[in-house]
Write a protein that holds these residues in place. Structure first.
Motif, PDB file in Angstrom:
ATOM      1  N   ARG A 180     -10.694  -7.915  -1.797  1.00 26.59           N
ATOM      2  CA  ARG A 180     -10.550  -6.870  -0.816  1.00 26.59           C
ATOM      3  C   ARG A 180      -8.913  -6.528  -0.772  1.00 26.59           C
ATOM      4  O   ARG A 180      -8.195  -7.233  -0.595  1.00 26.59           O
ATOM      5  N   SER A 181      -9.182  -5.093  -0.650  1.00 25.18           N
ATOM      6  CA  SER A 181      -7.523  -4.537  -0.663  1.00 25.18           C
ATOM      7  C   SER A 181      -7.749  -3.077  -0.359  1.00 25.18           C
ATOM      8  O   SER A 181      -8.535  -2.334  -1.012  1.00 25.18           O
ATOM      9  N   SER A 182      -6.878  -2.468   0.547  1.00 28.43           N
ATOM     10  CA  SER A 182      -6.803  -0.983   1.024  1.00 28.43           C
ATOM     11  C   SER A 182      -6.083  -0.319   0.026  1.00 28.43           C
ATOM     12  O   SER A 182      -6.121   0.630  -0.085  1.00 28.43           O
ATOM     13  N   GLY A 183      -5.063  -1.193  -0.485  1.00 30.59           N
ATOM     14  CA  GLY A 183      -4.036  -0.554  -1.260  1.00 30.59           C
ATOM     15  C   GLY A 183      -2.845  -0.085  -0.288  1.00 30.59           C
ATOM     16  O   GLY A 183      -1.814   0.738  -0.763  1.00 30.59           O
ATOM     17  N   LYS A 184      -2.966  -0.124   0.954  1.00 28.80           N
ATOM     18  CA  LYS A 184      -2.082   0.543   1.958  1.00 28.80           C
ATOM     19  C   LYS A 184      -0.627  -0.099   1.488  1.00 28.80           C
ATOM     20  O   LYS A 184       0.128   0.931   1.741  1.00 28.80           O
ATOM     21  N   GLN A 185      -0.393  -1.326   1.474  1.00 30.21           N
ATOM     22  CA  GLN A 185       0.930  -1.843   1.466  1.00 30.21           C
ATOM     23  C   GLN A 185       1.571  -1.418   0.083  1.00 30.21           C
ATOM     24  O   GLN A 185       2.775  -0.821   0.042  1.00 30.21           O
ATOM     25  N   GLY A 186       0.753  -1.518  -1.113  1.00 29.79           N
ATOM     26  CA  GLY A 186       1.287  -1.145  -2.286  1.00 29.79           C
ATOM     27  C   GLY A 186       1.795   0.346  -2.491  1.00 29.79           C
ATOM     28  O   GLY A 186       2.902   0.571  -2.820  1.00 29.79           O
ATOM     29  N   HIS A 187       0.799   1.132  -2.102  1.00 30.21           N
ATOM     30  CA  HIS A 187       1.214   2.551  -1.787  1.00 30.21           C
ATOM     31  C   HIS A 187       2.448   2.906  -1.089  1.00 30.21           C
ATOM     32  O   HIS A 187       3.362   3.783  -1.326  1.00 30.21           O
ATOM     33  N   ALA A 188       2.598   2.282   0.090  1.00 32.12           N
ATOM     34  CA  ALA A 188       3.765   2.376   1.162  1.00 32.12           C
ATOM     35  C   ALA A 188       4.865   2.009   0.205  1.00 32.12           C
ATOM     36  O   ALA A 188       6.059   2.905   0.610  1.00 32.12           O
ATOM     37  N   ALA A 244       5.536   2.015  -2.952  1.00 39.21           N
ATOM     38  CA  ALA A 244       5.812   3.218  -3.914  1.00 39.21           C
ATOM     39  C   ALA A 244       6.412   4.256  -3.416  1.00 39.21           C
ATOM     40  O   ALA A 244       7.561   4.857  -3.830  1.00 39.21           O
ATOM     41  N   SER A 245       6.067   4.651  -2.165  1.00 35.38           N
ATOM     42  CA  SER A 245       6.533   5.971  -1.449  1.00 35.38           C
ATOM     43  C   SER A 245       8.054   5.639  -1.079  1.00 35.38           C
ATOM     44  O   SER A 245       8.767   6.448  -1.140  1.00 35.38           O
ATOM     45  N   ALA A 246       8.089   4.426  -0.600  1.00 31.90           N
ATOM     46  CA  ALA A 246       9.544   3.901  -0.078  1.00 31.90           C
ATOM     47  C   ALA A 246      10.596   3.847  -1.132  1.00 31.90           C
ATOM     48  O   ALA A 246      11.717   4.237  -1.095  1.00 31.90           O
ATOM     49  N   GLY A 291      -5.324   0.357  -8.737  1.00 31.72           N
ATOM     50  CA  GLY A 291      -6.916   0.231  -8.708  1.00 31.72           C
ATOM     51  C   GLY A 291      -7.674   1.270  -7.910  1.00 31.72           C
ATOM     52  O   GLY A 291      -6.985   1.841  -7.366  1.00 31.72           O
ATOM     53  N   PRO A 292      -9.036   1.104  -7.503  1.00 32.76           N
ATOM     54  CA  PRO A 292      -9.736   2.199  -6.805  1.00 32.76           C
ATOM     55  C   PRO A 292      -9.381   1.899  -5.282  1.00 32.76           C
ATOM     56  O   PRO A 292      -9.718   0.982  -4.824  1.00 32.76           O
ATOM     57  N   VAL A 293      -8.964   2.946  -5.037  1.00 29.70           N
ATOM     58  CA  VAL A 293      -8.498   2.959  -3.386  1.00 29.70           C
ATOM     59  C   VAL A 293      -9.019   4.278  -2.759  1.00 29.70           C
ATOM     60  O   VAL A 293      -9.033   5.433  -3.607  1.00 29.70           O
ATOM     61  N   ALA A 294      -9.015   4.388  -1.463  1.00 37.57           N
ATOM     62  CA  ALA A 294      -9.359   5.557  -0.863  1.00 37.57           C
ATOM     63  C   ALA A 294      -8.131   6.232  -0.049  1.00 37.57           C
ATOM     64  O   ALA A 294      -8.129   6.667   0.680  1.00 37.57           O
ATOM     65  N   LEU A 295      -7.222   6.133  -0.907  1.00 39.50           N
ATOM     66  CA  LEU A 295      -5.523   6.721  -0.325  1.00 39.50           C
ATOM     67  C   LEU A 295      -5.393   7.897  -1.348  1.00 39.50           C
ATOM     68  O   LEU A 295      -5.797   7.947  -2.513  1.00 39.50           O
ATOM     69  N   PRO A 296      -4.796   9.020  -0.883  1.00 40.63           N
ATOM     70  CA  PRO A 296      -4.154   9.884  -1.552  1.00 40.63           C
ATOM     71  C   PRO A 296      -3.146   9.472  -2.353  1.00 40.63           C
ATOM     72  O   PRO A 296      -2.327   8.714  -2.232  1.00 40.63           O
ATOM     73  N   ASP A 297      -2.812  10.165  -3.671  1.00 39.31           N
ATOM     74  CA  ASP A 297      -1.651   9.840  -4.400  1.00 39.31           C
ATOM     75  C   ASP A 297      -0.267   9.906  -3.484  1.00 39.31           C
ATOM     76  O   ASP A 297      -0.029  11.147  -3.169  1.00 39.31           O
ATOM     77  N   PRO A 298       0.523   9.088  -3.750  1.00 40.57           N
ATOM     78  CA  PRO A 298       2.030   9.403  -2.909  1.00 40.57           C
ATOM     79  C   PRO A 298       2.551  10.292  -3.648  1.00 40.57           C
ATOM     80  O   PRO A 298       2.744  10.476  -4.792  1.00 40.57           O
ATOM     81  N   ALA A 299       3.333  11.310  -2.718  1.00 46.60           N
ATOM     82  CA  ALA A 299       4.084  12.543  -3.281  1.00 46.60           C
ATOM     83  C   ALA A 299       5.217  11.875  -4.116  1.00 46.60           C
ATOM     84  O   ALA A 299       6.206  10.831  -3.781  1.00 46.60           O
ATOM     85  N   GLY A 300       5.173  12.415  -5.470  1.00 44.29           N
ATOM     86  CA  GLY A 300       6.727  12.357  -6.197  1.00 44.29           C
ATOM     87  C   GLY A 300       6.505  10.964  -7.030  1.00 44.29           C
ATOM     88  O   GLY A 300       7.551  10.612  -7.587  1.00 44.29           O
ATOM     89  N   VAL A 301       5.504  10.398  -6.948  1.00 49.20           N
ATOM     90  CA  VAL A 301       5.141   9.170  -7.589  1.00 49.20           C
ATOM     91  C   VAL A 301       4.342   9.382  -8.868  1.00 49.20           C
ATOM     92  O   VAL A 301       3.254  10.153  -8.802  1.00 49.20           O
ATOM     93  N   ASN A 302       4.543   8.786 -10.150  1.00 49.59           N
ATOM     94  CA  ASN A 302       3.718   8.779 -11.400  1.00 49.59           C
ATOM     95  C   ASN A 302       2.357   7.828 -11.255  1.00 49.59           C
ATOM     96  O   ASN A 302       2.744   6.629 -11.091  1.00 49.59           O
ATOM     97  N   VAL A 303       1.338   8.338 -10.858  1.00 48.23           N
ATOM     98  CA  VAL A 303       0.180   7.156 -10.275  1.00 48.23           C
ATOM     99  C   VAL A 303      -0.686   7.220 -11.782  1.00 48.23           C
ATOM    100  O   VAL A 303      -1.056   8.044 -12.343  1.00 48.23           O
TER     101      VAL A 303
END
Ligand code: CTP
Ligand code: CA
Length: 227
Positions: free
Chosen positions: A35-43, A45-47, A60-72
């Motif tokens: 189980r993982s939403s990706g919310k913490q890792g994506h946050a 990367a943004s910070a 990995g597969p997440v239901a989140l948009p790519d964070p702006a300015g990050v190479n995903v």
């Protein structure tokens, strides 16, 4: 904007962040995963990006948009995540926030497994996946200067996390209490203790806060680490 870094204190620093689950195929239509939403890792990367770092996010597969300015870099399996992380090195900072599947199916079926009507259950053989955090923590020319992992635990949180830090050879572990009832899993908040040494004197208990707050607190801590 209290607590926000002033200017771009991580300008010129390269960071690699893993996020989300990995999917390990059983056959073309089924998989095993954590189980993982990706919310913490994506946050995170943004910070890091907001603080001026050049960030590669291996997700990995997440239901989140790519964070702006990050190479995903989007991957599915743990092996693909490891390959993508290694391709992104060298880096100054690595943060492993992904919930990597610990096992993959040893003999992935090329065709969809079918129930044959007899009630026979497929006998899945599993293999252990490589530990990405432990692999990049190994001493070598490509080891990032600061390697950070998470330990999601449901009991004896600090003790398990401290042992994990030593076993994996990373610099810091963010111990995260994910016991049922804490609401941390898939939720918007996390309860973190940052472990950076072998005894409790260096432990930092952070107030319970949302995942963006945890990400900003971690980045503040990273900024303080670099002279
Ligand atoms: N991790 C990793 N690669 C793996 C497994 C874990 O990079 N194959 C990383 C995670 O991203 C996290 C840390 O290791 O930063 C701890 O993950 P966790 O699942 O808590 O630890 P494990 O060593 O897998 O132990 P267990 O699941 O048995 O508690
Ligand atoms: Ca695990």
């Amino acid at each position: 904007l209290e607590g926000q870094p002033v200017g771009k204190p991580l300008a010129g620093k390269k960071a690699v962040v893993t996020s989300g689950p990995t999917h390990e195929p059983i056959d073309p239509v089924r998989y095993i995963a954590n189980r993982s939403s990706g919310k913490q890792g994506h946050a995170i990367a943004s910070a890091l990006t907001a603080a001026g770092a050049d960030v590669t996010l291996i997700s990995g597969p997440v239901a989140l948009p790519d964070p702006a300015g990050v190479n995903v870099v989007r991957i599915e399996t743990a092996q693909q995540m490891l390959d993508a992380v290694q391709a992104a090195l060298p880096a100054d900072i690595a943060v492993c926030a992904a919930a990597v599947a610990d096992w993959r199916v040893a003999d992935e079926a090329g065709q969809k497994l079918k129930k044959d009507g007899s009630g026979r259950i497929p006998d899945l053989k599993l293999s252990e996946n490589s530990d990405i955090l432990a692999t990049i923590s190994k001493v070598g020319p490509n080891r990032p200067g600061l390697v950070i992992g998470f330990a999601a635990e449901t009991e004896n949180v600090i003790a398990h996390a401290r042992a994990k830090r030593v076993r994996k050879g990373c610099d810091w572990i963010l111990a995260n209490d994910v016991a049922p009832g804490t609401g941390t899993f898939g939720g918007d908040e996390n309860e973190i203790c940052l472990i950076s040494g072998e005894n409790a004197a260096s432990d930092e208990v952070w107030p319970r806060q949302d995942k963006a707050g945890v990400a900003r607190a971690l980045v503040q801590r990273i900024i303080r680490h670099f002279p």
